[in-house]
Design a protein around this motif. Sequence first.
Motif, PDB file in Angstrom:
ATOM      1  N   PRO A 190      32.877 -10.381   6.850  1.00  0.00           N
ATOM      2  CA  PRO A 190      32.673 -11.538   7.733  1.00  0.00           C
ATOM      3  C   PRO A 190      31.448 -12.360   7.373  1.00  0.00           C
ATOM      4  N   SER A 191      30.467 -11.745   6.742  1.00  0.00           N
ATOM      5  CA  SER A 191      29.244 -12.453   6.346  1.00  0.00           C
ATOM      6  C   SER A 191      28.517 -11.616   5.308  1.00  0.00           C
ATOM      7  N   TYR A 192      27.679 -12.258   4.527  1.00  0.00           N
ATOM      8  CA  TYR A 192      26.918 -11.534   3.511  1.00  0.00           C
ATOM      9  C   TYR A 192      25.568 -12.211   3.322  1.00  0.00           C
ATOM     10  N   ALA A 193      24.678 -11.515   2.636  1.00  0.00           N
ATOM     11  CA  ALA A 193      23.338 -12.051   2.394  1.00  0.00           C
ATOM     12  C   ALA A 193      22.753 -11.415   1.148  1.00  0.00           C
ATOM     13  N   MET A 194      21.737 -12.044   0.615  1.00  0.00           N
ATOM     14  CA  MET A 194      21.006 -11.531  -0.535  1.00  0.00           C
ATOM     15  C   MET A 194      19.758 -10.796  -0.058  1.00  0.00           C
ATOM     16  N   LEU A 195      19.610  -9.561  -0.534  1.00  0.00           N
ATOM     17  CA  LEU A 195      18.434  -8.768  -0.199  1.00  0.00           C
ATOM     18  C   LEU A 195      17.718  -8.393  -1.484  1.00  0.00           C
ATOM     19  N   LEU A 196      16.441  -8.718  -1.579  1.00  0.00           N
ATOM     20  CA  LEU A 196      15.618  -8.314  -2.724  1.00  0.00           C
ATOM     21  C   LEU A 196      14.862  -7.046  -2.343  1.00  0.00           C
ATOM     22  N   TRP A 197      14.948  -6.054  -3.214  1.00  0.00           N
ATOM     23  CA  TRP A 197      14.442  -4.716  -2.900  1.00  0.00           C
ATOM     24  C   TRP A 197      13.420  -4.281  -3.936  1.00  0.00           C
ATOM     25  N   SER A 198      12.274  -3.847  -3.485  1.00  0.00           N
ATOM     26  CA  SER A 198      11.311  -3.167  -4.344  1.00  0.00           C
ATOM     27  C   SER A 198      10.623  -2.113  -3.498  1.00  0.00           C
ATOM     28  N   GLU A 199       9.900  -1.214  -4.129  1.00  0.00           N
ATOM     29  CA  GLU A 199       9.196  -0.183  -3.372  1.00  0.00           C
ATOM     30  C   GLU A 199       8.101  -0.791  -2.499  1.00  0.00           C
ATOM     31  N   LYS A 200       7.487  -1.863  -2.959  1.00  0.00           N
ATOM     32  CA  LYS A 200       6.371  -2.459  -2.231  1.00  0.00           C
ATOM     33  C   LYS A 200       6.817  -3.402  -1.119  1.00  0.00           C
ATOM     34  N   LEU A 201       7.959  -4.071  -1.325  1.00  0.00           N
ATOM     35  CA  LEU A 201       8.351  -5.134  -0.401  1.00  0.00           C
ATOM     36  C   LEU A 201       9.852  -5.367  -0.493  1.00  0.00           C
ATOM     37  N   LYS A 202      10.459  -5.690   0.665  1.00  0.00           N
ATOM     38  CA  LYS A 202      11.886  -6.011   0.707  1.00  0.00           C
ATOM     39  C   LYS A 202      12.070  -7.281   1.524  1.00  0.00           C
ATOM     40  N   ALA A 203      12.984  -8.148   1.087  1.00  0.00           N
ATOM     41  CA  ALA A 203      13.244  -9.389   1.813  1.00  0.00           C
ATOM     42  C   ALA A 203      14.718  -9.721   1.765  1.00  0.00           C
ATOM     43  N   ILE A 204      15.261 -10.115   2.905  1.00  0.00           N
ATOM     44  CA  ILE A 204      16.656 -10.541   2.998  1.00  0.00           C
ATOM     45  C   ILE A 204      16.659 -12.005   3.414  1.00  0.00           C
ATOM     46  N   HIS A 205      17.627 -12.772   2.928  1.00  0.00           N
ATOM     47  CA  HIS A 205      17.562 -14.227   3.018  1.00  0.00           C
ATOM     48  C   HIS A 205      18.615 -14.826   3.950  1.00  0.00           C
ATOM     49  N   VAL A 206      18.172 -15.730   4.798  1.00  0.00           N
ATOM     50  CA  VAL A 206      19.087 -16.481   5.663  1.00  0.00           C
ATOM     51  C   VAL A 206      19.903 -17.455   4.834  1.00  0.00           C
ATOM     52  N   SER A 207      19.279 -18.112   3.865  1.00  0.00           N
ATOM     53  CA  SER A 207      19.992 -18.979   2.913  1.00  0.00           C
ATOM     54  C   SER A 207      19.440 -18.726   1.521  1.00  0.00           C
ATOM     55  N   THR A 208      20.235 -19.080   0.505  1.00  0.00           N
ATOM     56  CA  THR A 208      19.781 -18.829  -0.869  1.00  0.00           C
ATOM     57  C   THR A 208      19.927 -20.080  -1.731  1.00  0.00           C
ATOM     58  N   HIS A 209      21.075 -20.230  -2.392  1.00  0.00           N
ATOM     59  CA  HIS A 209      21.218 -21.280  -3.397  1.00  0.00           C
ATOM     60  C   HIS A 209      21.707 -22.597  -2.807  1.00  0.00           C
ATOM     61  N   VAL A 210      20.867 -23.174  -1.965  1.00  0.00           N
ATOM     62  CA  VAL A 210      21.105 -24.506  -1.413  1.00  0.00           C
ATOM     63  C   VAL A 210      19.792 -25.282  -1.484  1.00  0.00           C
ATOM     64  N   SER A 211      19.860 -26.587  -1.294  1.00  0.00           N
ATOM     65  CA  SER A 211      18.635 -27.379  -1.314  1.00  0.00           C
ATOM     66  C   SER A 211      17.763 -27.000  -0.122  1.00  0.00           C
ATOM     67  N   LEU A 212      16.487 -27.327  -0.219  1.00  0.00           N
ATOM     68  CA  LEU A 212      15.570 -27.018   0.877  1.00  0.00           C
ATOM     69  C   LEU A 212      15.983 -27.754   2.146  1.00  0.00           C
ATOM     70  N   ARG A 213      16.455 -28.970   2.003  1.00  0.00           N
ATOM     71  CA  ARG A 213      16.932 -29.739   3.160  1.00  0.00           C
ATOM     72  C   ARG A 213      18.112 -29.024   3.832  1.00  0.00           C
ATOM     73  N   GLN A 214      19.056 -28.514   3.011  1.00  0.00           N
ATOM     74  CA  GLN A 214      20.203 -27.779   3.562  1.00  0.00           C
ATOM     75  C   GLN A 214      19.774 -26.449   4.164  1.00  0.00           C
ATOM     76  N   ALA A 215      18.738 -25.836   3.591  1.00  0.00           N
ATOM     77  CA  ALA A 215      18.264 -24.549   4.092  1.00  0.00           C
ATOM     78  C   ALA A 215      17.768 -24.671   5.530  1.00  0.00           C
ATOM     79  N   CYS A 216      17.136 -25.780   5.848  1.00  0.00           N
ATOM     80  CA  CYS A 216      16.667 -25.986   7.229  1.00  0.00           C
ATOM     81  C   CYS A 216      17.847 -26.042   8.192  1.00  0.00           C
ATOM     82  N   ASP A 217      18.912 -26.727   7.779  1.00  0.00           N
ATOM     83  CA  ASP A 217      20.106 -26.824   8.629  1.00  0.00           C
ATOM     84  C   ASP A 217      20.820 -25.484   8.766  1.00  0.00           C
ATOM     85  N   ALA A 218      20.677 -24.628   7.745  1.00  0.00           N
ATOM     86  CA  ALA A 218      21.349 -23.324   7.765  1.00  0.00           C
ATOM     87  C   ALA A 218      20.650 -22.332   8.683  1.00  0.00           C
TER      88      ALA A 218
END
Length: 322
Positions: free
Chosen positions: A146-174
């Motif tokens: 139903p939905s998916y996301a990109m998660l970057l994983w390392s031992e020191k830090l992990k981050a999952i993204h609300v938006s990825t490969h879109v323009s910054l303007r589109q990211a705000c709308d997302a």
Amino acid sequence: MKRFGITIGDPCGIGPEITLKALHASSQYQQHALLFGSRSILDHYNKALGYGFAFNAITTIAEWKEGVVNIFDPMPHVKAEDIEIGKVTVLGGELAFQSVVSSIEFALRGEISSVVTAPLNKEALHLAGHKFAGHTEIFGAYTHGPSYAMLLWSEKLKAIHVSTHVSLRQACDACTKERVLTVIRLADETLRKAGYEKPRIAVAGLNPHAGENGLFGTEELEHIIPAVETARAQGLAVDGPIPPDTVFLKAMKGSYDVVVAMYHDQGHIPLKMLAFDSGVNITVGLDVIRTSVDHGTAFDIAGKLIASEKSLLEAISIGMKL
């Protein structure tokens, strides 16, 4: 250990080299990996690296052989001399795409447990006529969830993204309440699969100072805070929005297990600063487990036999955990 797939990525880049280096580092991986990509370019690197692997080309899983490295070549007519190492080419993009799609088909049939991807080149992918922004979007199109996301994983830090490969303007709308809440849930679900009993989740703000109570933008008030409150009411251990200029430092120091980043660079910059050679890119929320190196095709060093397999080894390890 179950069988798993490795796509060797764009054959003009470092993917074939780091794939063989990763297998050379682990006899266990040699026994259980199914490679997806050009047999001819793997033969080339096998000889150049002096490894002496024995390869078995298969068309179905029934042709699997023990004691060798098994390969599915989606374009077996391609010769090594057809592949221009270090260059962006249509052929490189086509081979990378067909390798990924083939690996997904094997995974959906249950013949491999997960897919680990070596890097492809987005320009080459587009030249070949495949208008995807990257691996994440290909998996999103060819698998189910139903939905998916990109998660970057390392031992020191992990981050999952609300938006990825879109323009910054589109990211705000997302950055909607529904999407932020979905990504918080995906973060919790993924870390639980990896062994975290109750993941501590930090949600970054979108605007400077997390909007400063509406002074620098209203996305936090209208979308992010309501998403955090809903997630917290559902029993998730989540805080936010936290100003993006401090949230990653707090996570790195141990206050949180993962950060929900609002857009591509917000999450990628700190991860690549801390763990460029060992970070892993995970696509979460789909019925196919996919992990990947967190670096590109590195055409500038392709063929020089100096590329590091460290990130690929990490990607395989995380794939096994998930």
